[in-house]
Every structure is written in C-alpha cells, then in structure tokens.
Design a protein around this motif. Structure first.
Motif, short mmCIF file in Angstrom:
data_model
loop_
_atom_site.label_atom_id
_atom_site.label_comp_id
_atom_site.label_asym_id
_atom_site.label_seq_id
_atom_site.Cartn_x
_atom_site.Cartn_y
_atom_site.Cartn_z
N TYR A 62 0.99 -1.33 -0.20
CA TYR A 62 -0.18 -0.04 -0.10
C TYR A 62 0.79 1.32 -0.06
CZ TYR A 62 -2.62 3.88 2.03
OH TYR A 62 -3.16 5.15 2.13
N GLN A 66 1.11 4.07 -2.97
CA GLN A 66 0.43 5.20 -2.82
C GLN A 66 1.35 6.32 -2.68
OE1 GLN A 66 -0.30 7.54 0.26
NE2 GLN A 66 1.67 6.94 0.82
N TRP A 69 1.35 6.24 -7.37
CA TRP A 69 0.23 6.32 -8.17
C TRP A 69 -0.65 7.73 -7.96
CZ3 TRP A 69 0.27 3.72 -12.51
CH2 TRP A 69 0.84 2.52 -12.34
N PRO A 70 -0.85 8.39 -7.10
CA PRO A 70 -1.65 9.51 -7.05
C PRO A 70 -1.28 10.36 -8.03
CG PRO A 70 -1.50 8.60 -4.86
CD PRO A 70 -0.42 7.76 -5.78
N THR A 71 0.29 10.78 -8.28
CA THR A 71 0.50 11.78 -9.05
C THR A 71 0.81 11.29 -10.42
OG1 THR A 71 3.06 11.22 -8.47
CG2 THR A 71 1.67 12.90 -7.36
N ASN A 81 -6.68 4.84 -8.59
CA ASN A 81 -6.81 5.92 -7.80
C ASN A 81 -8.18 5.98 -7.26
OD1 ASN A 81 -4.04 6.87 -7.70
ND2 ASN A 81 -4.35 8.23 -9.58
N LYS A 85 -9.73 1.03 -1.44
CA LYS A 85 -8.58 0.07 -0.72
C LYS A 85 -9.01 -0.48 0.54
CE LYS A 85 -6.61 2.68 -4.20
NZ LYS A 85 -7.16 3.80 -4.66
N HIS A 96 -4.35 7.54 3.38
CA HIS A 96 -4.90 8.46 2.31
C HIS A 96 -5.48 7.48 1.20
CE1 HIS A 96 -3.23 11.59 4.65
NE2 HIS A 96 -2.32 10.83 4.77
N TRP A 97 -5.54 7.91 0.08
CA TRP A 97 -5.71 7.22 -1.15
C TRP A 97 -6.94 6.43 -0.85
CZ3 TRP A 97 -2.86 2.99 -3.52
CH2 TRP A 97 -2.82 2.98 -4.92
N ASN A 98 -8.00 6.88 -0.72
CA ASN A 98 -9.09 6.20 -0.56
C ASN A 98 -9.14 4.61 0.09
OD1 ASN A 98 -11.97 5.76 -1.43
ND2 ASN A 98 -11.56 5.44 -3.55
N GLY A 179 3.67 10.92 -2.79
CA GLY A 179 3.74 10.12 -1.38
C GLY A 179 4.38 10.88 -0.34
#
Lengths: 221, 97
Positions: A62, A66, A69-71, A81, A85, A96-98, A179
């Motif tokens: 994870y 994270q 991938w977010p960027t 995204n 998760k 974070h990241w849902n 991240g």
C-alpha cells in the motif's frame, strides 16, 4: 459474492519481491524495469483493474503504491486511484488514497467483503497477506504474469549527481507531493523526488522508472 | 556407471562442464537434458544451457528441488514459444536473450 484474486508479477523462478521499484531495501528489486508489457499487456492489466471492485493490500505494498500512483497519469493510474482500498495493518492509522484500514479482525472483514462485493477484490503484491490468504483458502484466483527472468537482482543505479547534468547538484524548487516525498525540479531541469529543502545539494540520485530519488547531502527535512 | 545396455550410451566420467563443452563443439543437433537436476544445476551455473523448455503443471508443491540453482541470477531470457494445453499444463521455451 465476490472473488479474491491475487495478482503477481513473478520471475520464472517465482520471485515476486519489489518488481517495479529500485529504491526499496530489498535484495531483489526493479527486475521488471527491463521489460515493456506493450499495448496488449497494458490493456490486460487495465482490464484486470476495471474488473476489480476494490483493492486489498498489505501495508508495505500500500505504501509503495500510494507513493507513486496518486501523481501518475493515464487510464490505469486513474482506475487505481478511484478504486476503494482495504489495507491490512496493525500500525497504519491515517490512510489516504481512498483506503480503509483492516485491523486485527481482518480475516473476518475480508471474508465479509468477499461475500458482499460483486466484483473482484484484487490483491497486488502484498507477499505476507497473499500467503496468509492462500493459507486460509480465501483465494479464488491467482493471476501470474511470469517474466522471463530468474531471481533477479537489480541494484539501484547510483551515481554522483555531478555525473548527471540534468540533476545539476541542487534542488531548485518543490512543485508538489509524491507520497512521502516532495516532487522537485533540480537546477538542470530534472524532476525528482526528494526529502530535502530547496537549495539543498544533491549527493546522489537513486534511479527510479518515473521519478528518481534525489538524496541530499546533509540532513533530511 | 559402466552399464551401457540402453541404445547408444556413452559414459562421460570426466568433469561434466568440460565434457559437455567438448560435446557442444562437435557438429550435430541439439543436446537435450531431461530431469538430471544435479547435472542441470551444474550446466546452468556454468552458462552452458542455451534453451530451457519448461512444462509447468498447475500444482503447488510447497517443497522439492528447484530448476534454477541457488543464487543463479539471470536478468533477461527470451521467450521463444508458449503453449497452454487443455489440461492446464503450459509449455514455455526460453532462450538466452
């Protein structure tokens, strides 16, 4: 009733450790970077993610995902995204990241999710979690992408920043987050990840497929 | 071993790497090794294997001897051919890249 699908990139001899990044403290790392899945392979991975209803991840995977991938951009990144998760961890408190953290009662939670979801609950990497799920008989499908390589060790490409004109020694500006790292531009124009303040001298560069890590001389921020 | 009753056997009793290297230099078709895990480890480790043809059965053994010798590292092979049979067995052929 959903399905739990464990999906792994493995070498021919079954090593699945850290396939895509070199800046991790694992012996075997970054061994997929010499390969290109091509449009067909990319579509395959995209469809797999599109068929998933959620991701189930261990804490280590994870955090690695994270941080990247977010960027990242593109259809696959967008899909990763937006997916919910579930992270199995006894230490993670502020995801974070849902993401939702599953604690000590994660086996029951996972069994419940599997019953309640319609689509796949997809597990990327997450070696310890995958092994536990396999041991508990909770895995419905294994997706193995076998790379034509054996027990690969790829050391991070390390070099003096001075040898890389695009890194040019100093961090010019910070332009966002990736991240736990800041995403920065160096004087030479190269975009890198860093834990240093603007102005800090770059001691060396740890290569990464997308954004290399600028390791500063002196303390981190 | 001295028993040579199966058709056309020759016993190579010297150093296997030297013996096989000499065999490879002779004209002729492929030299095929099947099973022979100790010999395979020696040949793979010595870099004498040009092609690996693997039948993968859809079972997980959990233990047992492995094809690639401990510590052997090869960052890139070339997939020459792959075929899946109805039984779930796959055959893949890998060459040196």
């Amino acid at each position: 009733m959903g399905k739990i699908a464990v999906t792994q990139l493995t070498s021919l001899d079954g090593v699945m450790q850290s396939p895509g990044s070199t800046d991790v403290p694992f012996k075997y790392r970054g061994w997929t970077l010499d390969f290109d899945l091509g449009p067909e392979g990319d579509r395959f991975k995209l469809e797999e993610a599109q068929n998933a209803e959620a991701l189930l991840l261990g804490r280590v995977t994870y955090e690695a995902m994270q941080a990247f991938w977010p960027t990242a951009e593109g259809e696959f990144a967008d899909r990763l995204n937006e997916l919910p998760k579930y992270v199995v961890s006894s230490t993670l408190t502020d995801p974070h990241w849902n993401a939702t953290v599953l604690g000590d009662d994660w086996p029951e939670e996972v069994a419940r999710l599997r019953k309640e979801l319609d689509g796949d609950l997809l597990v990327y990497g997450s070696r310890r979690l995958s092994r536990a799920l396999i041991g508990m008989g909770l895995v419905d499908e294994l997706h193995l992408l076998v790379y034509p390589a054996a027990r690969c060790r790829r050391s991070p490409v390390r070099g003096d920043a001075g040898q890389d004109p695009a890194a040019s020694g100093r961090i010019a500006s910070v332009r966002g987050r990736c991240g736990e790292h800041d995403l920065c531009t160096c004087h030479g124009g190269r975009v890198m990840r860093t834990l240093a303040q603007p102005g800090a001298e770059v001691r060396r560069v740890l290569d990464h497929d997308r954004h290399p890590v600028a390791e500063p001389r002196g303390p981190l921020r | 071993m001295t028993d040579t009753r199966w058709q056309n056997p020759a016993v190579l009793s010297g150093n296997p790497v030297d013996e096989v290297r000499a065999l490879k230099r002779q004209p002729g078709q492929d030299i095929v090794v099947t099973g022979s895990i100790t010999l395979c480890h020696t040949l793979i480790g010595a870099g004498l294997v040009d092609e690996s043809r693997l039948f993968a059965y859809p079972v997980v053994q959990g233990r047992g001897r492995r094809l690639f010798p401990e510590g052997f590292e090869c960052p890139k092979l070339k997939l020459v051919e792959a075929k899946a049979f109805r039984s779930g067995i796959t055959h893949s052929r890998y060459a040196r890249s």
